[in-house]
Design an enzyme around this catalytic site. Structure first.
Site, PDB file in Angstrom:
ATOM      1  NE  ARG A   1      83.673  57.099  86.903  1.00 45.73           N
ATOM      2  CZ  ARG A   1      84.287  56.431  87.880  1.00 45.73           C
ATOM      3  NH1 ARG A   1      84.710  55.202  87.663  1.00 45.73           N
ATOM      4  NH2 ARG A   1      84.462  56.985  89.060  1.00 45.73           N
TER       5      ARG A   1
ATOM      6  CG  HIS B   1      84.676  48.189  88.657  1.00 44.87           C
ATOM      7  ND1 HIS B   1      84.241  49.309  87.981  1.00 44.87           N
ATOM      8  CD2 HIS B   1      85.140  48.646  89.841  1.00 44.87           C
ATOM      9  CE1 HIS B   1      84.433  50.378  88.722  1.00 44.87           C
ATOM     10  NE2 HIS B   1      84.982  50.018  89.865  1.00 44.87           N
TER      11      HIS B   1
ATOM     12  CG  ASP C   1      83.346  50.510  85.023  1.00 43.62           C
ATOM     13  OD1 ASP C   1      82.844  50.355  86.152  1.00 43.62           O
ATOM     14  OD2 ASP C   1      84.522  50.243  84.753  1.00 43.62           O
TER      15      ASP C   1
ATOM     16  NE  ARG D   1      88.351  49.976  90.267  1.00 41.51           N
ATOM     17  CZ  ARG D   1      88.538  50.641  89.135  1.00 41.51           C
ATOM     18  NH1 ARG D   1      89.347  50.177  88.205  1.00 41.51           N
ATOM     19  NH2 ARG D   1      87.915  51.788  88.917  1.00 41.51           N
TER      20      ARG D   1
END
Lengths: 333, 355
Positions: free
Chosen positions: A170, A194, A167, A107
């Site tokens: 998940r 993140h 996150d 990212r």
């Protein structure tokens, strides 16, 4: 000669048509933006949805497609334009615009590309909705939430990053699979960046208040025979895996955005792990944004829950903060 | 599947560990009370085809909380797995605890409703009828497998040309005709109601209007039935829907027919509206609601149609499928319109190979 409409309907109200009370704007009609839009619509969260993008054909096609579903929805006004005036008076503005991760790309690589895009977007948003709450989704979300905050001039409680809300979702899903329980009954918080260096707070992981660490003191460590640490690793790898398989991720992030919008629009004061300014917490000395459990409501991010972290966990947060600050200070804003 | 293997693993582990006094977290945390195999799903939906339409149907069905198990099937294995994972990662936010996928149709077993979106899509400028033979060949592979694993399901066909493909599905499935439905003009009618309501300044659900017949260029707007609060628009404006109508209401129907082509031109495909409309049908079926929807059904014997064609008529949907069909009072024009569509469809159907 009266028209059909005039013969059918007599207008009686003397007031002007009322303004929307719960307007949501989504900036960027790519896969993530549209997943967020459809999730917000299907959850009946808003009376007006506005879409903005630079690609005009795609934008018009998407808004028409949504409008054609109006019979099945409770959002009467769905509008779109390249011009930000269409976003006026939004309560929440979801920013998904920007370049996305390619397969294998982290990212952080996306940063400068997305900063330049934000320099155009953010001031326009604030111009038309000076009282809105900005929810940043574009990656790298923690850095871009900082960028959005700086560019907007808004107070810090009104600029939120979607952060580790996904996150944690998940994590709870994978934990639920391991235990045979629904994710909503599995509690676990993933905080911090993140991304690759997110922090699973093992001490808080519980079902019905029963701490899993209490049952298995080695949980999350290398020595753990049940390898719970792998659950967190799978969370970190998730996005890369899905991107490898289908090219991008959309549904999960879309649903998690709708979840945050619901808390904000309905003033629920639920706790969510979202990205906020953490200077002064956990030994962080710079203006970085990281995810911690925050109380959200209709005025934005009003409170932060103070977690008792282990020294290693605090160290990890500080390290993330340093990495992020290292990137942020090089940015030209 | 994953959970039961995990439990087998844990069971053997836990016996071993109990002997050595090293029980797992799962074993220490949870005491099983009911032993035995898990119950089969009660409200399972399968979606065949994980393209844009299939996934829009899947997400709409999930967010409307219609199902306790969702299965996805496709031939592209990576894409399929990625889509399944992406949905699973949102599990915290939805009430469908089991989401599975596979290239093999065994994952679809015990479905109550199977939504078929597989097939090639209209290219820009291509009519739905052009797609036919390409999609028939795909269906020959899909339909028998679906029925094999869910012999009691209701099939909703979405792939285009939907009316012909619903006929094909019916033939290939061997199911009674009330259990094979085409999404038909459910979407056209939704678009019609949206556009008419916009002109009148009201919500689409408060405008009642039906588009029947072929889902496509020759669909039939039943102007004689268009009403708001029971007030018939044709009585207020006898020219409504005709060329001489000064207010040009006919344009609204034209916009409906052009809609799909327009959206395809702008964004490459349509998905959200069709996804929402399929979820709407699924809801009526799952909840045994007896709501009336314009969907594609076998119309031989009605309105002078003598061939086995499928076209959209107002159907009462219940948990067995099409319970009954509403007898519309249509004008002569409207009836002859339907008959023409039926003839067009039959002309294509009778040339189809390998049924």
């Amino acid at each position: 000669m009266a028209s059909t409409k005039e013969k059918l309907i007599a207008h009686v109200s003397t007031e002007e048509a009322a303004c929307s009370t719960n307007k949501v704007t989504v900036v960027g009609v790519g896969m993530v933006g549209m997943a967020a839009a459809i999730s917000v619509l299907l959850k009946d969260l808003t009376d007006e949805l506005a879409l903005v993008d630079v690609i005009e054909d795609k934008l018009k096609g998407e808004v028409m497609d949504l409008q054609h579903g109006s019979l099945f929805l409770k959002t009467h006004k769905i509008v779109a334009d390249k011009d930000y005036s269409v976003t006026a008076n939004s309560k929440v503005v979801v920013v998904t615009a920007g370049a996305r991760q390619q397969e294998g790309e982290s990212r952080l690589n996306l940063v400068q590309r997305n900063v330049n895009i934000f320099k155009f977007i953010i001031p326009n948003i604030v111009k038309y909705s000076p009282n809105c709450i900005i929810l940043v989704v574009s990656n790298p979300v923690d850095i871009l939430t900082y960028v959005a905050w700086k560019l907007s001039g808004l107070p810090r409680h009104r600029v939120i990053g979607s952060g580790t809300n996904l996150d944690s979702a998940r994590f709870r899903y994978l934990m639920g699979e391991k235990l045979g329980i629904h994710p909503s009954s599995c509690h676990g918080w993933v905080i911090g960046e993140h991304g690759d260096s997110s922090v699973p707070v093992w001490s808080g992981v519980n079902v019905a208040g029963v701490s899993l660490q209490g049952l298995n003191p080695e949980i999350g460590t290398e020595k753990d025979k049940e390898d719970w640490k792998n659950v967190h690793k799978m969370v970190v790898d998730s996005a890369y895996e899905v991107i490898k398989l289908k090219g991008y991720t959309s549904w999960a992030i879309g649903m998690s955005v709708a979840d945050l919008c619901e808390t904000i629009l309905k003033n629920l004061r639920k706790c969510h792990p979202v990205s906020t300014m953490v200077k002064g917490m956990y030994g962080v000395n710079d203006e970085v944004f990281l995810s911690v459990p925050c109380v959200l409501g209709n005025s934005g991010l009003t409170d932060v829950v103070h977690m008792t972290l282990k020294p290693e966990e605090e160290k990890q947060l500080m390290k993330s903060a340093e990495t992020l600050w290292g990137v942020q200070k090089e940015l030209t804003l | 599947m994953l959970i039961s293997w995990w439990h087998v693993y844990l069971a053997t582990q836990s016996i071993y560990r109990q002997v050595l006094d090293m029980a797992t977290v799962l074993h220490k945390l949870i005491v099983p009370v009911s032993i035995g195999p898990p119950e089969p799903p009660r409200n399972k939906v399968s979606v065949v085809g994980v393209g844009q339409v299939g996934m829009a149907c899947a997400v709409s069905i999930l967010l409307r909380e219609l199902t306790d198990e969702l299965a996805l099937v496709d031939v592209m294995e990576d894409k399929l797995k990625g889509e399944m994972m992406d949905l699973q990662h949102g599990s915290l936010f939805i009430k469908t605890p089991k989401i599975v996928s596979g290239k093999d149709y065994s994952v679809t077993s015990n479905s109550r409703v199977v939504v078929v979106t597989a097939g090639v899509r209209q290219q820009e400028g291509e009519t739905r009828l052009d797609l036919v033979q390409r999609n028939v060949n795909i269906f020959k592979h899909i339909i028998p497998q679906i029925v094999r694993y869910s012999p009691n399901c209701i099939l909703i066909v979405v792939s285009n040309p939907v009316d012909i493909l619903t006929y094909v599905t019916w033939k290939l499935s061997g199911l009674p005709k009330h259990r094979v439905i085409g999404s038909g003009t459910n979407l056209d009618s939704a678009r019609f109601r949206y556009l008419m309501a916009e002109r009148l300044g009201i919500h689409p659900s408060s405008f009642n209007g039906w588009i029947l017949g072929e889902h496509g260029d020759s669909s039939v707007p039943v102007w004689s039935g268009a009403n708001v609060a029971g007030v018939n628009l044709q009585k207020l404006n006898p020219d409504i829907g005709k060329d001489k109508d000064k207010e040009n209401w006919k344009e609204t129907h034209k916009m409906v027919v052009d809609s799909a082509y327009e959206v395809i031109k702008l964004k490459g495909y349509t998905n959200w509206a069709i996804g929402l409309s399929v979820a709407d049908l699924t809801e009526s079926l799952m909840k045994n609601m007896n709501r009336v929807h314009p969907v594609s059904t076998m119309v031989k014997g009605m309105y002078g149609v003598s061939e086995e064609v499928f076209m959209s008529l107002p159907c009462v949907l219940d948990s067995n499928g099409v319970g009954s069909v509403v007898n519309m009072t249509l004008t002569q024009d409207e009836v002859s319109h339907l008959k023409t569509s039926a003839d067009t469809l039959w002309n294509i159907q009778r040339d189809l190979k390998h049924l």
